[in-house]
Design a protein around this motif. Structure first.
Motif, PDB file in Angstrom:
ATOM      1  N   ASP A  25      21.534 -39.115   4.991  1.00 45.74           N
ATOM      2  CA  ASP A  25      21.471 -39.829   3.715  1.00 45.74           C
ATOM      3  C   ASP A  25      22.838 -39.895   3.054  1.00 45.74           C
ATOM      4  O   ASP A  25      23.548 -38.889   2.945  1.00 45.74           O
ATOM      5  N   GLY A  27      23.127 -41.007  -0.102  1.00 46.92           N
ATOM      6  CA  GLY A  27      22.950 -40.982  -1.545  1.00 46.92           C
ATOM      7  C   GLY A  27      23.036 -42.390  -2.097  1.00 46.92           C
ATOM      8  O   GLY A  27      23.251 -43.366  -1.365  1.00 46.92           O
ATOM      9  N   LYS A  28      22.910 -42.520  -3.397  1.00 48.11           N
ATOM     10  CA  LYS A  28      22.894 -43.831  -4.041  1.00 48.11           C
ATOM     11  C   LYS A  28      24.283 -44.468  -4.011  1.00 48.11           C
ATOM     12  O   LYS A  28      25.291 -43.809  -4.246  1.00 48.11           O
TER      13      LYS A  28
END
Length: 354
Positions: A25, A27-28
């Motif tokens: 991931d 993240g944003k």
């Protein structure tokens, strides 16, 4: 990657021996992160790489970020380290440095492309200008050709052409509203006719009394566009008309809005980036071309304007895939370039948002 035909970067992938093994991931993707990615491509590379496509994919907790680097005709792109510079080239999983002969070949390709693009643009301009009759009033002629033309093998249908002209008209109304005469709306957009690798919208005029409304508009299969429209001799009242060599600045702005609406539509439809543009005026040259300022309570007037023995064609490179605000600004600046030649300091109808 810009030096080797474009490419794609994917953040959020684990790998081993050049092979993807899983996801991790990222993240944003914040506005700050995206701005940093784009800034690197512009500030750390010469010439800059514009048109990056930055997209986040996946659900929260399992997201990745994709950066698409477009193909570029401005190679070689260089990076500088102190007093030294080099041209990196992606070679499979490695990055190598171009040799002197490779750099030379890339510069030659860049110059050849620019020369070819100029020749194509001049040819398009001549074709569009030829639609004007010898006894017609002054015309504005505008043509644009993508630096990397569309390569689709399937020709647009008549229905697709109608939709393209309709969308171009909607685009133009963003820049100049309904209160002005749009050349596009003076053509038969609902019944485009096929031409040589293009679709053309013909004028809807009923004789010499409306020759000041004549316009020809074309959308080409490769993404090029052309607009040729009467700009002089416009009606001032129910019974009065301007002289054939007199052009209202508002008519110039509306024509530019329609022209840029065509470019925006073609760029969106074919996913095109930079366009080479050429805009000029054609008239009988018996009198000097006059572009009168319009707006306010006085209608149109020649006070302070400069009669032109010739109009220097506007030739610029536009980013058709720019965001809405930047593209709007390009519409404004192009119209301003046109009216500036006649001594007019500002446009009346095109006002980009702050």
């Amino acid at each position: 990657m810009a030096n080797s035909g474009g490419g794609t970067l994917v953040f959020g992938i684990t790998e081993s021996q050049k092979a993807a093994t899983g996801r991790t991931d990222t993240g944003k993707l914040s506005e700050r992160h995206e701005s940093a990615l784009r800034s690197v491509a512009v500030t750390a590379i010469s010439p800059p790489v514009f048109g990056l496509d930055v997209v986040q994919l996946g659900e929260p907790g399992n997201q990745c970020v994709v950066v698409v680097v477009p193909q570029s005709m401005d190679g070689p792109h260089l990076i500088y380290r102190g007093e030294y510079f080099g041209a990196p080239l992606r070679n499979d999983a490695d990055t190598v440095w171009m040799k002197e002969r490779q750099v030379e070949a890339m510069y030659r390709a860049r110059f050849d492309e620019r020369r070819r693009s100029a020749e194509v643009l001049d040819k398009l301009y001549a074709q569009a200008a030829a639609m004007r009759s010898a006894d017609s009033p002054a015309w504005i002629v505008a043509v644009a050709h993508p630096r990397l033309p569309g390569t689709g093998t399937k020709r647009p249908t008549n229905t697709a052409a109608r939709m393209a002209f309709d969308q171009a008209g909607k685009n133009a109304l963003v820049y100049v509203g309904r209160g002005s005469r749009h050349p596009l709306e003076n053509t038969d957009m609902n019944n485009p006719r096929p031409g040589l690798r293009r679709w053309t919208s013909r004028p809807m005029v009923d004789g010499d009394s409306r020759r000041w409304q004549e316009a020809w508009v074309s959308i080409h299969d490769d993404g090029s566009v052309s607009l040729a429209a009467a700009a002089g001799g416009h009606r001032r009242s129910r019974t009065e008309y301007h002289d054939d060599h007199v052009v209202e600045s508002r008519a110039v702005e509306v024509a530019i809005a329609d022209f840029m609406g065509l470019i925006r539509e073609s760029s969106d439809r074919l996913t095109l980036g930079e366009y080479e543009v050429k805009i000029g005026f054609e008239w009988d040259k018996k009198d000097r071309l006059e572009i009168w300022a319009t707006g306010g309570m006085s209608g149109s007037e020649s006070r302070g304007t400069i009669p032109l023995a010739q109009f220097t064609p506007i030739e610029v490179t536009l980013r058709a895939d720019a965001d809405a605000a930047d593209f709007y600004q390009q519409v404004h600046d192009l119209a301003l370039d046109c009216v500036n030649q006649a001594g007019i300091g500002h446009v009346q109808t095109i006002s980009p948002p702050s």
